[in-house]
Write a protein that holds these residues in place. Sequence first.
Motif, mmCIF file in Angstrom:
data_model
loop_
_atom_site.group_PDB
_atom_site.id
_atom_site.type_symbol
_atom_site.label_atom_id
_atom_site.label_comp_id
_atom_site.label_asym_id
_atom_site.label_seq_id
_atom_site.Cartn_x
_atom_site.Cartn_y
_atom_site.Cartn_z
ATOM 1 N N ILE A 1 0.845 -1.208 0.000
ATOM 2 C CA ILE A 1 0.000 0.000 0.000
ATOM 3 C C ILE A 1 0.869 1.243 0.000
ATOM 4 C CG2 ILE A 1 -1.631 1.358 1.379
ATOM 5 C CD1 ILE A 1 -2.861 -1.332 2.278
ATOM 6 N N ASP A 2 1.884 1.238 0.859
ATOM 7 C CA ASP A 2 2.759 2.414 0.952
ATOM 8 C C ASP A 2 3.410 2.715 -0.388
ATOM 9 O OD1 ASP A 2 2.024 2.614 3.552
ATOM 10 O OD2 ASP A 2 3.850 1.696 4.381
ATOM 11 N N SER A 3 3.780 1.643 -1.112
ATOM 12 C CA SER A 3 4.451 1.892 -2.391
ATOM 13 C C SER A 3 3.475 2.468 -3.417
ATOM 14 C CB SER A 3 5.145 0.627 -2.906
ATOM 15 O OG SER A 3 4.203 -0.222 -3.526
ATOM 16 N N VAL A 4 2.217 1.967 -3.411
ATOM 17 C CA VAL A 4 1.204 2.514 -4.332
ATOM 18 C C VAL A 4 0.920 3.975 -3.978
ATOM 19 C CG1 VAL A 4 -1.167 2.326 -5.184
ATOM 20 C CG2 VAL A 4 0.179 0.258 -4.775
ATOM 21 N N VAL A 5 0.777 4.225 -2.673
ATOM 22 C CA VAL A 5 0.525 5.599 -2.215
ATOM 23 C C VAL A 5 1.673 6.506 -2.635
ATOM 24 C CG1 VAL A 5 0.329 7.072 -0.158
ATOM 25 C CG2 VAL A 5 -0.973 4.942 -0.297
ATOM 26 N N GLY A 6 2.893 5.972 -2.491
ATOM 27 C CA GLY A 6 4.085 6.727 -2.891
ATOM 28 C C GLY A 6 4.039 7.074 -4.366
ATOM 29 N N TYR A 7 3.630 6.085 -5.167
ATOM 30 C CA TYR A 7 3.553 6.270 -6.618
ATOM 31 C C TYR A 7 2.561 7.395 -6.957
ATOM 32 C CZ TYR A 7 3.081 5.062 -11.579
ATOM 33 O OH TYR A 7 3.080 5.105 -12.948
#
Length: 765
Positions: free
Chosen positions: A680-686
């Motif tokens: 989730i954090d990586s998608v949010v980061g993206y």
Amino acid sequence: MMKKKSFAKILTTATISLGLAGWAASAWAGSLEDVMKARGLTQKDLLAAAKTYTPTGGRDEFLVFSSGGQSGQVMVYGIPSMRILKYIAVFTPEPWQGYGFDDESKAVLAQGKIKGKTINFGDTHHPGITETNGDTDGEFLFINDKANPRMAVIDLKDFETKQIVVNPIMKSEHGGAFVSPNSDYVMEASQYPAPLENGYVPLSKFNEKYRGAVTYWKFDRKKGRLDPSKSFSLELPPYSQDLSDFGKGPSDGWSFTNSFCTERYIGGIEKGRPPFEAGCSQKDTDFVHMVNWKKAAELFKAGKTTMINGHPVIMMDTAVKEGILFLIPEPKSPHGVDVTPDGKFFIIAGKLDTHASVYSFAKIKALIDAKDYAGKDPYGIPILDLKKTLHTQVQVGLGPLHNQYDSKECIVYTSIYVDSQITKWNYCTGKVLDKINIHYNVGHLMAMEGDTAHPKGKYLVSLNKLAIDRFNPVGPLHPQNHQLIDISGDKMQLLYDMPVPLGEPHYAVAIQASKLKPKVRYKLGWNSREDKKSIWRTRPGREKIVKKDGVTHVYGTLIRSHITPEIIEVEEGEKVSLHFTNVERAQDETHGFAINNFNVNLSVEPGKTASFTFTADKPGVYPYYCTEFCSALHLEMQGYLLVRPKGVKASDAAVSEGQTYTKADYDKQIKNNVATQGVIDSVVGYITARNFKSFKSVVALVEDATDQLNFAADAKKKSEEFAAKGDYNNATLWAQQWFQYQVKTADIGLRAKTYLDEHGAVVNK
Ligand code: K7E
Ligand code: CUA
């Protein structure tokens, strides 16, 4: 128990399958020439395809509201793509929309009861959109019912039917819904004459007691409802009044209603008499009725009416005396009457004539002002001389019916029923310009805003009565056929055949899509049929079951992916009223609700509160569930209605389930959740690394994802509290719930990511 996949794994699988699909498509498709050859397409076909094809995500320039005929519905589709977007339930129950199944919409349908009888069918004919200065404005839509004279109001903010009014004096109706240039009135004209009072009158009294009528329904735009207390009718002779239109510009203040069977034939084939079709087509002309409706409205306000069935009617002798009603001959068994965009002329085509007649309003007005009449009908109504009122008559083909206007000056299109053609002609010069064959037997035709003060041209739709051989056979009942025609050039060009698996379409109206501003969600706890906060609304965490006046009211909520409450236990014979509020804020997160054996489906769109009241008459176990595939755990969006036999006590014994969990299960779940949070954090980061705020849809998705993350945090807290107490069973279950919210978050995040990728989002500087 469901087998868990790590979220990262789901992501990888999705990526691989997408990649494969892309490769397979390119290998299969070949070049344009290959496809043309394989499918036998010509250059002309390709051109037509290019004019209608709408790439993924593309939108239409116009929306069409088409009568659904005997289906009692309205169909909505786009032009030029001809993609069907919605069937709006109007006079007939429609379970997908919950229409006629939830208490709120049942109340709307109940307004359509006639003499206490429920009528679950409507024969819709002519939709009409609200107008401002003679142009459609896209706020409300009206549609009539021919079989059971009724008028319905649809709000184009949510495309829902809000009101049905029953005509108090008519027994048959065809000439509705026509809207005045500023939507003050919606007009409805009767068809088959009958006594205006209810009750029996023998046919031997036809001339004296049978009547036609036009009703002017007052529209209260602020409330978005027709106001029967400010509506009135005008008594007309027992001719079969047909279609109507309102004047505009110079003819504003007048309405026109044509008629057939002015022979006043009453049939009797069973007695050896010639049938209606012979007796009603003997004369060479019938009558168009001209009504000064603005003056009629004043007469109504002045009380110059007679109450019939509790409804004010201006009687014919009053209308004649006050000079508000005139007749003009029209050849022969006519159908459409269509006022030109500038309001200077109206065109009438006679089904049994080959001509279309163009009437000049200026000439008519001069005759009326000079009291220059050619005679009177048997009811004393002044008749104008046909020849003196005509601008021109033009031979357009065999069986002309209806007319629609182009954006180009003086250009009109007429549907030709018998010839199965559309004729394009110039009503100023009287010249025929072009003809095109259609399949088959066109009824109405429709140009873009082609009945308004400012038609938009471009496209024409031929609404055909027969499809015969156009589509793959599907049994004796064929689909209807709407054909799209390009009218942008000098020659009409056929673009597309659209089969319509719904009742006979009759009329349709198109509007520029940009004029429509529908909402994507309701305010939380909304009664959509009454357009106000529902008294039955509730919020998450406030769900409750309350007994009041002998009814058990369940105030529940729906959200991905659970129904609260999940267990409802009542006693046999108890009256129960369920009220569910969809507490989603996300776009398109509709939940449905069905219970086994109770004949119910609710459609609860985001924000809506819908109710279902029933008597729990048979003891038993009735599973209920959400009927929309709303999320990965949609199948688990379920519950039980338990109906205890009378006198049996509720059992408070511990719930017995299939599985209990240990610390090891808990630890495993937590590990999984922590890994998921990483994804989730990586998608949010993206997303946040890009200019996502420039995309309205993405902002809404991010809002929704944030909601889900807050729910996840809640569940996490509960899980940790149980773990602290050493209750690993509940701790594991709440950890699982926490994971479920994570899945929803990730699902939304991925949707946002895809949207950004497809719409050219850029990395923030
Ligand atoms: Cu079918 Cu206007 Cu009712 Cu003509 S109507 S075709
Ligand atoms: Cu909600 Cu499925």
